[in-house]
Design a protein around this motif. Structure first.
Motif, PDB file in Angstrom:
ATOM      1  N   UNK A  95      -5.964  -2.397 -11.968  1.00  0.00           N
ATOM      2  CA  UNK A  95      -6.405  -2.646 -10.600  1.00  0.00           C
ATOM      3  C   UNK A  95      -7.569  -1.740 -10.192  1.00  0.00           C
ATOM      4  N   UNK A  96      -7.846  -0.748 -11.002  1.00  0.00           N
ATOM      5  CA  UNK A  96      -9.002   0.121 -10.771  1.00  0.00           C
ATOM      6  C   UNK A  96     -10.272  -0.530 -11.307  1.00  0.00           C
ATOM      7  N   UNK A  97     -11.405  -0.106 -10.759  1.00  0.00           N
ATOM      8  CA  UNK A  97     -12.690  -0.530 -11.312  1.00  0.00           C
ATOM      9  C   UNK A  97     -13.009   0.388 -12.489  1.00  0.00           C
ATOM     10  N   UNK A  98     -12.375   0.108 -13.609  1.00  0.00           N
ATOM     11  CA  UNK A  98     -12.514   0.985 -14.776  1.00  0.00           C
ATOM     12  C   UNK A  98     -13.956   1.090 -15.248  1.00  0.00           C
ATOM     13  N   UNK A  99     -14.668  -0.006 -15.289  1.00  0.00           N
ATOM     14  CA  UNK A  99     -16.055   0.018 -15.749  1.00  0.00           C
ATOM     15  C   UNK A  99     -16.917   0.912 -14.854  1.00  0.00           C
ATOM     16  N   UNK A 100     -16.704   0.808 -13.541  1.00  0.00           N
ATOM     17  CA  UNK A 100     -17.467   1.642 -12.621  1.00  0.00           C
ATOM     18  C   UNK A 100     -17.144   3.116 -12.767  1.00  0.00           C
ATOM     19  N   UNK A 111      -4.975   8.072 -14.846  1.00  0.00           N
ATOM     20  CA  UNK A 111      -3.740   8.547 -15.463  1.00  0.00           C
ATOM     21  C   UNK A 111      -2.519   8.166 -14.639  1.00  0.00           C
ATOM     22  N   UNK A 112      -2.574   8.407 -13.326  1.00  0.00           N
ATOM     23  CA  UNK A 112      -1.429   8.117 -12.473  1.00  0.00           C
ATOM     24  C   UNK A 112      -1.064   6.633 -12.543  1.00  0.00           C
ATOM     25  N   UNK A 113      -2.062   5.767 -12.451  1.00  0.00           N
ATOM     26  CA  UNK A 113      -1.763   4.332 -12.464  1.00  0.00           C
ATOM     27  C   UNK A 113      -1.256   3.864 -13.824  1.00  0.00           C
ATOM     28  N   UNK A 114      -1.603   4.594 -14.884  1.00  0.00           N
ATOM     29  CA  UNK A 114      -1.095   4.205 -16.205  1.00  0.00           C
ATOM     30  C   UNK A 114       0.416   4.389 -16.298  1.00  0.00           C
ATOM     31  N   UNK A 115       0.976   5.302 -15.498  1.00  0.00           N
ATOM     32  CA  UNK A 115       2.426   5.496 -15.483  1.00  0.00           C
ATOM     33  C   UNK A 115       3.141   4.251 -14.953  1.00  0.00           C
ATOM     34  N   UNK A 149       3.749   1.880  -3.856  1.00  0.00           N
ATOM     35  CA  UNK A 149       3.180   2.727  -2.804  1.00  0.00           C
ATOM     36  C   UNK A 149       2.219   3.752  -3.389  1.00  0.00           C
ATOM     37  N   UNK A 150       2.579   4.314  -4.537  1.00  0.00           N
ATOM     38  CA  UNK A 150       1.689   5.270  -5.203  1.00  0.00           C
ATOM     39  C   UNK A 150       0.401   4.577  -5.615  1.00  0.00           C
ATOM     40  N   UNK A 151       0.524   3.398  -6.190  1.00  0.00           N
ATOM     41  CA  UNK A 151      -0.650   2.637  -6.616  1.00  0.00           C
ATOM     42  C   UNK A 151      -1.564   2.340  -5.432  1.00  0.00           C
ATOM     43  N   UNK A 152      -0.982   1.914  -4.324  1.00  0.00           N
ATOM     44  CA  UNK A 152      -1.773   1.598  -3.131  1.00  0.00           C
ATOM     45  C   UNK A 152      -2.525   2.826  -2.638  1.00  0.00           C
ATOM     46  N   UNK A 153      -1.868   3.985  -2.678  1.00  0.00           N
ATOM     47  CA  UNK A 153      -2.522   5.218  -2.252  1.00  0.00           C
ATOM     48  C   UNK A 153      -3.708   5.546  -3.147  1.00  0.00           C
ATOM     49  N   UNK A 154      -3.510   5.496  -4.452  1.00  0.00           N
ATOM     50  CA  UNK A 154      -4.591   5.818  -5.383  1.00  0.00           C
ATOM     51  C   UNK A 154      -5.759   4.857  -5.203  1.00  0.00           C
ATOM     52  N   UNK A 155      -5.475   3.584  -5.089  1.00  0.00           N
ATOM     53  CA  UNK A 155      -6.547   2.587  -4.940  1.00  0.00           C
ATOM     54  C   UNK A 155      -7.321   2.785  -3.642  1.00  0.00           C
ATOM     55  N   UNK A 156      -6.675   3.327  -2.628  1.00  0.00           N
ATOM     56  CA  UNK A 156      -7.353   3.540  -1.344  1.00  0.00           C
ATOM     57  C   UNK A 156      -8.434   4.611  -1.433  1.00  0.00           C
TER      58      UNK A 156
END
Length: 332
Positions: free
Chosen positions: A156-161, A146-150, A107-114
């Motif tokens: 799942x993030x667009x790290x390059x962008x 940082x949050x998603x690394x936990x 759920x945390x991941x989904x929130x951050x990605x949104x």
């Protein structure tokens, strides 16, 4: 090494313990939106002071869990809207208390990605908003990574962008602003350098130029400012010091002078202010102690310069591996 500059450990512990007992004052209720942040600041200070049991862990865990909303994010207090800042603090709190498994990481991941936005008109740069209302800057780019690394979901993030967005915020002086075109600021430098560390892209940094700019933040009094022509402030012991630590350039500043300044900003009754003579608060107490930890003040537990938590916690979570991605050409 640091002479007679004594940290008032017991007084600082008492100061933090008493923060939630002053509920009859206006200030307590005016800062309701910062409640989660205040717990994080106090907890980091206590862990670094090696007094982690000074607060009731179960009470904190229950409270923080109650700050999570249906969208997966956390508010600054119960019934407050979700925001990345408080989501980060909540995840850090639960991690320090070994209770991260008590929330749903998906759920945390989904929130951050949104909150991730890719703008095709800005050379593929990807921004991250702080909340649903759309404000974006480099702080949130770091927090998202940082949050998603936990939860080991940062892929799942667009790290390059995001890296391109951070690169666009880099200025001629080597520093970073809040967004492309923004003035270099030490706190933004920390967020950008830390984000690049998590991403394994510290190669983006102009190490020498940025290290020089950061070292110039230390003034004759030993304290540091966040940008040129500004007053010294205890919190920059962390914002400047952490970036220099990641860059492997901590020795470019005078640790002795910095300790002298931070210690001089202590209140005799506990807590640390922004500078000597001002009123102490938990924010400056946290980052003053974290800054002292960076320069290895005796008796303090070591702080991780990327996650601003004890190194022992970061190692337990497996997040210390950012160090393996530091360019091999960098040396002390």
């Amino acid at each position: 090494m640091f002479g007679t500059n004594q940290l008032l450990v017991d007084k600082h512990v008492e100061f933090i313990q008493n923060l939630d007992k002053k509920q009859d004052g206006l200030e307590y209720w005016m800062t309701e939106h910062l409640r989660v942040s205040g717990i994080y600041w106090g907890l980091v200070a206590l862990f670094l002071l090696d007094r982690p049991q000074a607060l009731d862990h179960e009470q904190i865990i229950s409270y923080v869990r109650g700050c999570q909303n249906a969208d997966g994010g956390f508010g600054g207090h119960t019934h407050h809207d979700s925001h990345l800042l408080y989501t980060m603090s909540s995840v850090q709190i639960l991690s320090m208390l070994n209770a991260l498994d008590q929330i749903d990481g998906k759920k945390v991941t989904k929130y951050v990605l949104s909150l991730q936005q890719t703008n095709k008109q800005t050379n593929g740069q990807t921004t991250v908003c702080g909340d649903v209302w759309g404000e974006h800057d480099t702080r949130f780019a770091f927090i998202a990574m940082a949050v998603l690394s936990f939860f080991n979901t940062q892929d799942q993030l667009d790290t390059n962008g995001i890296v391109e967005y951070i690169r666009g915020a880099m200025n001629y002086d080597g520093g970073f602003g809040s967004k492309p075109g923004g003035e270099s600021h030490a706190a933004q430098v920390y967020t950008c350098v830390a984000a690049l560390a998590v991403a394994g892209r510290l190669d983006v940094v102009d190490r020498d130029r940025l290290s020089g700019w950061l070292a110039e933040r230390q003034l004759l009094c030993g304290g540091m400012n966040g940008r040129p022509q500004k007053l010294e402030d205890v919190c920059y012991a962390w914002w400047v010091g952490s970036a220099l630590d990641i860059l492997r350039r901590r020795h470019w500043i005078s640790a002795e002078k910095l300790v002298e300044f931070v210690v001089s900003a202590q209140d005799e009754n506990g807590g640390i202010a922004d500078r000597p003579g001002d009123v102490a608060d938990v924010y400056h107490t946290c980052f003053g102690i974290a800054g002292l930890s960076l320069v290895r003040y005796p008796g303090l537990n070591e702080v991780d310069p990327v996650y601003c938590m004890p190194r022992s916690v970061v190692r337990r979570l497996g997040l210390h591996k950012w160090q393996d991605k530091v360019p091999k050409s960098w040396s002390q």
